[in-house]
Scaffold this motif. Structure first.
Motif, mmCIF file in Angstrom:
data_model
loop_
_atom_site.group_PDB
_atom_site.id
_atom_site.type_symbol
_atom_site.label_atom_id
_atom_site.label_comp_id
_atom_site.label_asym_id
_atom_site.label_seq_id
_atom_site.Cartn_x
_atom_site.Cartn_y
_atom_site.Cartn_z
ATOM 1 N N THR A 56 0.794 -1.221 0.000
ATOM 2 C CA THR A 56 0.000 0.000 0.000
ATOM 3 C C THR A 56 0.832 1.279 0.000
ATOM 4 O O THR A 56 0.267 2.373 -0.006
ATOM 5 C CB THR A 56 -0.951 0.017 1.206
ATOM 6 N N SER B 44 0.709 5.603 -4.159
ATOM 7 C CA SER B 44 -0.650 5.649 -3.601
ATOM 8 C C SER B 44 -0.670 6.060 -2.138
ATOM 9 O O SER B 44 -1.516 5.614 -1.365
ATOM 10 C CB SER B 44 -1.340 4.289 -3.769
ATOM 11 N N ALA C 278 -2.820 -4.965 -0.696
ATOM 12 C CA ALA C 278 -4.099 -4.851 -1.392
ATOM 13 C C ALA C 278 -4.104 -5.793 -2.594
ATOM 14 O O ALA C 278 -3.046 -6.138 -3.131
ATOM 15 C CB ALA C 278 -4.335 -3.409 -1.842
ATOM 16 N N ASN D 193 -6.139 -6.936 -6.435
ATOM 17 C CA ASN D 193 -7.038 -6.628 -7.546
ATOM 18 C C ASN D 193 -7.157 -7.850 -8.432
ATOM 19 O O ASN D 193 -6.165 -8.527 -8.701
ATOM 20 C CB ASN D 193 -6.520 -5.454 -8.380
ATOM 21 N N ALA E 191 -11.775 -5.034 -6.443
ATOM 22 C CA ALA E 191 -10.677 -4.344 -5.776
ATOM 23 C C ALA E 191 -10.798 -4.455 -4.268
ATOM 24 O O ALA E 191 -11.870 -4.274 -3.698
ATOM 25 C CB ALA E 191 -10.661 -2.870 -6.192
ATOM 26 N N ALA F 103 -9.945 -2.484 -1.536
ATOM 27 C CA ALA F 103 -9.563 -1.108 -1.224
ATOM 28 C C ALA F 103 -9.784 -0.747 0.237
ATOM 29 O O ALA F 103 -9.716 0.422 0.597
ATOM 30 C CB ALA F 103 -10.339 -0.136 -2.122
ATOM 31 N N VAL G 291 -13.878 2.170 1.646
ATOM 32 C CA VAL G 291 -13.821 3.090 0.516
ATOM 33 C C VAL G 291 -14.297 4.465 0.984
ATOM 34 O O VAL G 291 -15.472 4.634 1.328
ATOM 35 C CB VAL G 291 -14.670 2.567 -0.657
ATOM 36 N N CYS H 74 -13.082 6.495 -5.970
ATOM 37 C CA CYS H 74 -12.294 5.268 -5.982
ATOM 38 C C CYS H 74 -12.656 4.410 -7.189
ATOM 39 O O CYS H 74 -11.783 3.820 -7.834
ATOM 40 C CB CYS H 74 -12.514 4.492 -4.679
ATOM 41 N N PHE I 126 -16.143 -3.783 -5.094
ATOM 42 C CA PHE I 126 -15.233 -3.619 -3.969
ATOM 43 C C PHE I 126 -15.432 -4.721 -2.939
ATOM 44 O O PHE I 126 -16.558 -5.008 -2.531
ATOM 45 C CB PHE I 126 -15.438 -2.262 -3.295
ATOM 46 N N LYS J 296 -7.472 1.548 2.158
ATOM 47 C CA LYS J 296 -6.237 1.168 1.484
ATOM 48 C C LYS J 296 -6.056 2.059 0.250
ATOM 49 O O LYS J 296 -6.987 2.733 -0.189
ATOM 50 C CB LYS J 296 -6.279 -0.293 1.024
ATOM 51 N N SER J 297 -4.866 2.007 -0.313
ATOM 52 C CA SER J 297 -4.602 2.754 -1.538
ATOM 53 C C SER J 297 -5.221 2.036 -2.732
ATOM 54 O O SER J 297 -5.362 0.819 -2.737
ATOM 55 C CB SER J 297 -3.097 2.889 -1.748
ATOM 56 N N MET J 298 -5.566 2.799 -3.769
ATOM 57 C CA MET J 298 -6.179 2.191 -4.946
ATOM 58 C C MET J 298 -5.973 3.084 -6.173
ATOM 59 O O MET J 298 -6.863 3.266 -6.985
ATOM 60 C CB MET J 298 -7.666 1.935 -4.695
#
Length: 920
Positions: free
Chosen positions: A618, A689, A772, A774, A798, A800, A803, A809, A859, A872-874
């Motif tokens: 992340t 991110s 994370a 995907n 994802a 994430a 969110v 996002c 998500f 989390k980063s996305m």
């Protein structure tokens, strides 16, 4: 010459050959943007007597007596055109640089145009969104609101707080072109800088004669390698400058790629600077060059940086190798393969990809009233840029300010110094303001591209699909300079190979210099290239064993609690399980693919399904630092200080949401000062991110501290217990009550409240990283007779965390998927003997409206212990699994696997015809 702009008369005298775009900007209409100056991108679109045109290719002399409308004039002052309102409501932009031109073209459409929307809008490119929200905005403006696809909530422009789809504060300005970017606030009297570049891939400069150039009227200064600091550095920026090789000199007496800058000219006008560049006489001793990374590391190859040493982070200069990685875990890999029931192997080649940000690199500099150097730049890393400029020029940090207004796209490409160093040199030497802006061709020939990599993967497994061994061999071409070379190589091998539980693993990788244009940071930071090989090999294994590809991943993927790295792996030792959502992502993507979307393939086309998985940390390793402030002002509003840049990543919106949630404030009472080295003490930058996971967490801490101090002070002064509930009305801390509250706080000792208000700091050192996931799934159709590939269904699930802004996002995921589709099927920077042969959008295929299907976004439901509010980063990760998913689908459609990216129609045609897809 007289003409009208937005209903107001203009009297101007255009120069010979001047375009309408530059004439409009010179007359204050900076809502007209420059993306290509070749009529290819549409960022400069205006209405000319009601018809949409690209103003960059309209001769200014032809508009006498005519009416021009820009994005700022589509509606009466203070109002928006319906399509602009719809773009705001549908979150139809990210960086927003393309949006004014997009809204101009879209404003001319009617209901009969909707069936031909792809053709009508093909002249307007967007690099960020994936087009779905733009398409929906146009349809809504013509027909009224439509049901959106995917699972995102609707945008809520008048609400605040996390978990809601809050519209960006700048949205109304962005759609009109009134939100300023780097060159939208001209500096009076600024000089223009232009560069003479090398025609040779490798040469030593033997002499330079600048006398004719210096004699050109309007030329103020000409700089060569004799005029710059004798200091080497890297254009790539990280928190630790030692992460990159010190192999670059501002102007060098040895050139190592075609397009490298040789001479910088500063003049009163662009035309004078360009004429002077043409008059500089340079004599070269042409040196042997090497363009093939395999050949570059062999004995006898031409050496690019023979003097560089390991102390400068070039480990084996004698064979052009910057870094070698050789790691073994689990013992005898060869024996593990020998014992495997089945093995698969392949070698994949990834290509150079341009970031293709619509706003090119550029910077403006001047000396302010306090004698400080000020650099305004299109950068993702203002603090790191400031620090390196101070290093190069021996300046004190207090004497330099770097700030970024809204940035027109980044994708990692603006984590570099490509213009700021020359602008600093020119400002310091001339004492005058200086402006330097890349052309689109400069972006291809002088800025960094994605690292092309050759990725060999071998997998072994039992007869029921359990992995027994993995071998990965990577060769990365960094080009002429090593910016980001080491970090990209390390990262490319990281989560791409630790995603699966493999008892025996061998990793071998090298990054080498060649005389090609430099490579650098790109979305995914090397993961996308290696994931292509690993996930394609996993699909080959699934086919060999006749196992469903989703089931094969479930069988072998890491599970929460598994080790995330070998015990001796220092690069990944800071990874922890903050949360786990891969199981949900696999289920969500598989369910959506099985449901289908009702889109059928044309008759005679062959259909295939494919999927791929990606895992990413992340944030970047070795720490990411952010300092923030939150201030309660005397009028009851809040000012936030954050160092992170906004380039479509949406951090400015989420940061305001975080503050609104913690402080229980409405969004209209929260302002933000960001992307400025004057705003806060330090911020590593907007990359990896980290805008939410680090800067957002720091801001959360600042706001929480501010809220606690407010309540403590009020309780002390009133001798009563005070909590936020006693200051609330209708669920928020209201302005009226807060103004009264600040009057109470003002009676406190001076250390509590200054003239600017009550301030609290928040800092975060991001030294732990979560994971994370995907999953991308596609259904494609291939026309064997032509090799055309059409994506019928695109799905991404994802992980994430929580969110914080669903619409935003979702947009990041869609944009990453669209960029992934582009690099999977279309985009490739072509190089012949070091020369970029397609350095314009006309021949470099940035996906248009018709090329990108809507991506369904789902998500997972997770809550990460490291991120603010569990987020989390996305921003980076959605890109990584797209190309392998498409490659796997093509392989299943035509029965032959593509090994060279992009999977262009000529390569797919050769595969379908039974010929090799690899070029010689």
């Amino acid at each position: 010459m007289k003409f009208d702009v937005n209903g107001a008369p203009v009297d101007a005298d255009p120069r010979a050959g001047q375009s309408l775009r530059t004439l409009l900007r010179e007359n204050g209409h900076t809502e007209v943007k420059k993306g290509c100056d070749a009529g290819d991108c549409g960022a400069c679109s205006v209405l000319l007597d009601g018809d949409p045109v690209h103003s960059c290719i309209i001769p200014a002399a032809r508009v006498a007596g005519r009416a021009i409308t820009t994005a700022a004039g589509l509606a009466p002052a203070g109002e928006l055109h319906p399509v602009q309102e719809a773009l705001v409501g549908s979150f139809g932009f990210q960086c927003g640089f393309c949006t004014p031109g997009m809204s101009v073209t879209a404003s001319t459409l009617c209901e009969s145009d909707l069936d031909d929307l792809d053709r009508r809008m093909k002249g307007n490119l967007c690099r960020c969104t994936g087009y779905r929200p733009i398409r929906e905005a146009i349809t809504a403006s013509v027909l009224g609101p439509v049901r959106t696809t995917g699972t995102s909530a609707a945008v809520e422009p008048n609400t605040s707080g996390v978990g809601r789809s809050v519209s960006p504060e700048a949205a109304r300005r962005v759609v009109q072109g009134l939100e300023p970017y780097t060159f939208d606030e001209p500096i009076t009297g600024a000089l223009t800088l232009r560069v003479l570049s090398s025609p040779h891939a490798h040469a030593r400069i033997t002499s330079i004669d600048t006398s004719a150039a210096e004699a050109v009227a309007g030329v103020v200064a000409v700089f060569t390698h004799l005029d710059v600091p004798d200091k080497r550095y890297s254009t790539g920026r990280h928190e630790h400058r030692e992460d990159d090789p010190d192999d670059t000199r501002m102007l060098d007496n040895v050139v190592r790629h075609i397009g490298q800058r040789v001479v910088a000219v500063v003049a009163e006008t662009a035309s004078a600077a360009e004429e002077a560049c043409r008059l500089v006489q340079v004599d070269y001793e042409v040196l042997p060059a090497v363009f093939d990374p395999e050949a570059a590391r062999l004995p006898g190859a031409p050496l690019l940086h023979p003097e560089r040493t390991p102390d400068e982070r070039v480990d084996e200069a004698h064979r052009n190798v910057i870094l070698s990685v050789h790691e073994n875990s689990g013992g005898d890999v060869a024996a593990a393969f020998a014992a495997s029931a089945v093995t698969v192997e392949g070698s994949w080649q990834t290509q150079r990809v341009s970031h293709a940000q619509l706003e090119t690199h550029g910077a403006m500099g001047y000396i302010d009233d306090d004698g400080r150097l000020v650099i305004r730049s299109s950068t993702q890393v203002p603090f790191l840029t400031r620090d390196e400029l101070c290093h190069i020029f021996d300046l004190d940090k207090d004497c330099v300010r770097v700030y970024a207004p809204r940035v027109g796209g980044g994708f990692g490409g603006k984590q570099e110094i490509f213009t700021e160093d020359l602008v600093t040199l020119a400002v310091l030497r001339t004492g005058r303001p200086v402006s330097y802006e890349f052309s689109r061709t400069d972006q291809f020939q002088r800025a960094a591209l994605r690292h092309p990599m050759r990725v060999k993967v071998t997998l072994g497994a039992t007869s029921d699909g359990i992995l027994t061994a993995m071998k990965v061999d990577v060769l990365s071409d960094t080009g002429a300079y090593g910016n980001h070379s080491r970090g990209v190589l390390f990262h490319s091998l990281a989560e791409s190979t630790t995603l699966y539980r493999v008892p025996a693993k061998q990793l071998d990788a090298e990054v080498v210099y060649t005389n090609n244009v430099p490579s650098g940071a790109f979305r995914g930071y090397g993961l996308g290239q290696v994931i292509l090989g690993v996930e394609s090999a996993m699909d080959m294994l699934a086919q060999r064993l006749d196992i469903d590809p989703f089931a094969l991943r479930r069988l072998n993927a890491v599970r929460e609690g598994d080790p995330l790295h070998p015990d001796d792996d220092k690069y990944e030792e800071d990874l922890i399980w903050g949360s786990y959502g891969l199981d949900q992502c696999l289920d969500l993507a598989e369910d959506a693919l099985r449901r289908g979307n009702g889109v059928d393939a044309p008759a005679g086309w062959q259909v295939g399904e494919g999927m791929a998985v990606a895992m990413i940390a992340t944030l970047a390793p070795r720490g990411h630092i952010s300092h923030t402030t939150a201030t309660l002002r005397p009028d009851g509003t809040y000012m936030l200080g954050v160092g992170t840049a906004e380039f479509g990543n949406g951090t400015t919106t989420v940061h305001r949401q975080i503050a609104a949630s913690v402080l229980e404030a409405s969004g209209d009472r929260v302002s933000l000062w960001s992307s400025d080295t004057d705003a806060v003490t330090h911020d590593t930058g907007a990359f990896a991110s980290a805008g939410i996971t680090v800067a957002g967490k720091a801001l959360y801490a600042a706001c929480l501290t501010l809220k606690e101090r407010m309540l403590q002070i009020a309780a002390t002064l009133t001798d009563t217990s005070v909590d936020s509930a006693s200051l609330r009305a209708d669920g928020i801390l209201t302005p009226v009550r807060l103004v009264a509250f600040t009057e109470v706080v003002a009676a406190a000792p001076a250390e509590h409240l200054t003239a600017d208000g009550l301030t609290a700091d928040g800092s975060e050192f991001g030294d732990l990283r979560s994971i994370a996931f995907n999953v991308h799934a596609v259904r494609v159709a291939v026309q064997p007779e032509t090799g055309i590939v059409r994506v019928l269904q695109s799905i991404q699930s994802a992980d994430a965390g929580v969110v914080l802004n669903p619409a935003q996002c979702r947009g990041q995921v869609e944009g990453g998927a669209a960029q992934g589709i582009g690099s999977a099927l279309y985009e490739e920077v072509m190089i012949d003997e070091g020369q970029v042969t397609n350095p314009v959008f006309r021949t470099y295929r940035v996906p248009q409206f018709a090329d990108v299907p809507d991506t369904e976004v789902y998500f997972a439901t997770t809550n990460d212990e490291l991120g603010p509010f569990g987020a989390k980063s996305m921003s980076e990760s959605p890109y990584n699994p797209v190309a392998p998913a498409i490659g796997n689908a093509i392989a299943r459609a035509i029965g032959a696997r593509p090994f060279e990216q992009p999977f262009s129609r000529d390569r797919v045609w050769r595969l379908a015809r039974g010929k090799s897809a690899l070029t010689s």
